[in-house]
Design a protein around this motif. Structure first.
Motif, PDB file in Angstrom:
ATOM      1  N   VAL A 124       0.841  -1.196   0.000  1.00 15.05           N
ATOM      2  CA  VAL A 124       0.000   0.000   0.000  1.00 15.05           C
ATOM      3  C   VAL A 124       0.879   1.251   0.000  1.00 15.05           C
ATOM      4  CG1 VAL A 124      -1.793   1.296   1.224  1.00 15.05           C
ATOM      5  CG2 VAL A 124      -1.917  -1.198   1.102  1.00 15.05           C
ATOM      6  N   ALA A 125       0.601   2.135  -0.957  1.00 15.57           N
ATOM      7  CA  ALA A 125       1.364   3.379  -1.139  1.00 15.57           C
ATOM      8  C   ALA A 125       0.630   4.545  -0.473  1.00 15.57           C
ATOM      9  CB  ALA A 125       1.522   3.637  -2.637  1.00 15.57           C
ATOM     10  N   PRO A 126       1.283   5.716  -0.373  1.00 16.37           N
ATOM     11  CA  PRO A 126       0.657   6.880   0.275  1.00 16.37           C
ATOM     12  C   PRO A 126      -0.684   7.292  -0.343  1.00 16.37           C
ATOM     13  CG  PRO A 126       3.002   7.286  -0.027  1.00 16.37           C
ATOM     14  CD  PRO A 126       2.678   5.997  -0.737  1.00 16.37           C
ATOM     15  N   TRP A 127      -0.929   6.962  -1.607  1.00 16.22           N
ATOM     16  CA  TRP A 127      -2.193   7.353  -2.242  1.00 16.22           C
ATOM     17  C   TRP A 127      -3.277   6.289  -2.063  1.00 16.22           C
ATOM     18  CZ3 TRP A 127       2.421   6.620  -4.734  1.00 16.22           C
ATOM     19  CH2 TRP A 127       2.540   5.515  -5.569  1.00 16.22           C
ATOM     20  N   GLY A 128      -2.972   5.197  -1.348  1.00 17.90           N
ATOM     21  CA  GLY A 128      -3.988   4.215  -0.993  1.00 17.90           C
ATOM     22  C   GLY A 128      -4.044   2.974  -1.867  1.00 17.90           C
ATOM     23  N   ASP A 129      -3.402   2.979  -3.021  1.00 15.04           N
ATOM     24  CA  ASP A 129      -3.381   1.810  -3.895  1.00 15.04           C
ATOM     25  C   ASP A 129      -2.191   0.932  -3.522  1.00 15.04           C
ATOM     26  OD1 ASP A 129      -5.432   3.111  -5.220  1.00 15.04           O
ATOM     27  OD2 ASP A 129      -4.231   3.618  -6.989  1.00 15.04           O
ATOM     28  N   ALA A 130      -2.227  -0.331  -3.923  1.00 13.65           N
ATOM     29  CA  ALA A 130      -1.043  -1.187  -3.818  1.00 13.65           C
ATOM     30  C   ALA A 130      -0.168  -0.836  -5.012  1.00 13.65           C
ATOM     31  CB  ALA A 130      -1.431  -2.655  -3.852  1.00 13.65           C
ATOM     32  N   PHE A 131       1.116  -0.599  -4.771  1.00  7.14           N
ATOM     33  CA  PHE A 131       2.038  -0.174  -5.819  1.00  7.14           C
ATOM     34  C   PHE A 131       3.393  -0.819  -5.603  1.00  7.14           C
ATOM     35  CE2 PHE A 131       5.483   2.599  -7.237  1.00  7.14           C
ATOM     36  CZ  PHE A 131       5.159   2.732  -8.581  1.00  7.14           C
ATOM     37  N   GLY A 132       4.046  -1.181  -6.709  1.00  5.35           N
ATOM     38  CA  GLY A 132       5.395  -1.710  -6.645  1.00  5.35           C
ATOM     39  C   GLY A 132       6.128  -1.453  -7.942  1.00  5.35           C
ATOM     40  N   MET A 133       7.455  -1.473  -7.866  1.00  2.57           N
ATOM     41  CA  MET A 133       8.316  -1.318  -9.042  1.00  2.57           C
ATOM     42  C   MET A 133       9.364  -2.415  -9.012  1.00  2.57           C
ATOM     43  SD  MET A 133       9.209   2.776  -9.194  1.00  2.57           S
ATOM     44  CE  MET A 133      10.368   2.589 -10.547  1.00  2.57           C
ATOM     45  N   CYS A 134       9.630  -2.969 -10.183  1.00  2.00           N
ATOM     46  CA  CYS A 134      10.703  -3.953 -10.282  1.00  2.00           C
ATOM     47  C   CYS A 134      11.356  -3.833 -11.648  1.00  2.00           C
ATOM     48  CB  CYS A 134      10.179  -5.373 -10.055  1.00  2.00           C
ATOM     49  SG  CYS A 134       9.086  -6.016 -11.337  1.00  2.00           S
ATOM     50  N   THR A 135      12.530  -4.392 -11.761  1.00  2.00           N
ATOM     51  CA  THR A 135      13.229  -4.474 -13.032  1.00  2.00           C
ATOM     52  C   THR A 135      13.331  -5.947 -13.377  1.00  2.00           C
ATOM     53  OG1 THR A 135      14.499  -2.485 -12.540  1.00  2.00           O
ATOM     54  CG2 THR A 135      15.370  -3.935 -14.258  1.00  2.00           C
TER      55      THR A 135
END
Length: 140
Positions: free
Chosen positions: A113-124
């Protein structure tokens, strides 16, 4: 429905670039700075765009952001990332994509969960392509 969108990384000029694309494609442009989300670890990043999204006329969607100073050279890995996004009904599908992409690569931001309320992730992934996964907390 899961959507696939181009996400362009910029070296401090994301706002100007997205405003230009807005003049080209029309539609609605929304932007948020690192400071607005409390993510400006370096004061020099405060006014940089953490996220910008252009929903242009005719269904064109273009996203972009400035690369924060903590991530180093914005040219590393190329200026393009790929964004996968969807709503709560797409959670399992998006998490499945996340696991498969991450299996050959490395995590940049955990999928949580990110500050804007959605689940968020980044990967390479194993080929050096950066992927952003966003699972909306609300139904569209």
């Amino acid at each position: 429905m899961v959507t696939l969108n181009p996400y362009v990384n910029f070296a401090g000029n994301a706002r100007q670039a997205l405003e230009f694309y807005h003049s080209v494609f029309g539609g609605e442009l929304t932007t948020s700075t690192f400071a607005e989300f409390g993510q400006a670890d370096d004061p020099a990043d405060a006014d940089k765009l953490m996220h910008g999204q252009l929903e242009g006329d005719g269904g064109i969607v273009l996203m972009g952001a400035d690369t924060p100073s903590s991530m180093g050279d914005p040219g590393t890995g190329g200026p393009i990332s790929i964004s996968l996004s969807g709503g709560p009904d797409d959670d399992a599908v998006l998490r499945g994509y996340w696991e498969k992409l991450l299996a050959s690569g490395s995590e940049i931001v955990p999928l949580e969960v990110a500050p804007w309320g959605d689940a968020f992730g980044m990967c390479t992934d194993g080929y050096g392509v950066t992927w952003l996964v966003n699972i909306s907390a609300n139904a569209a």
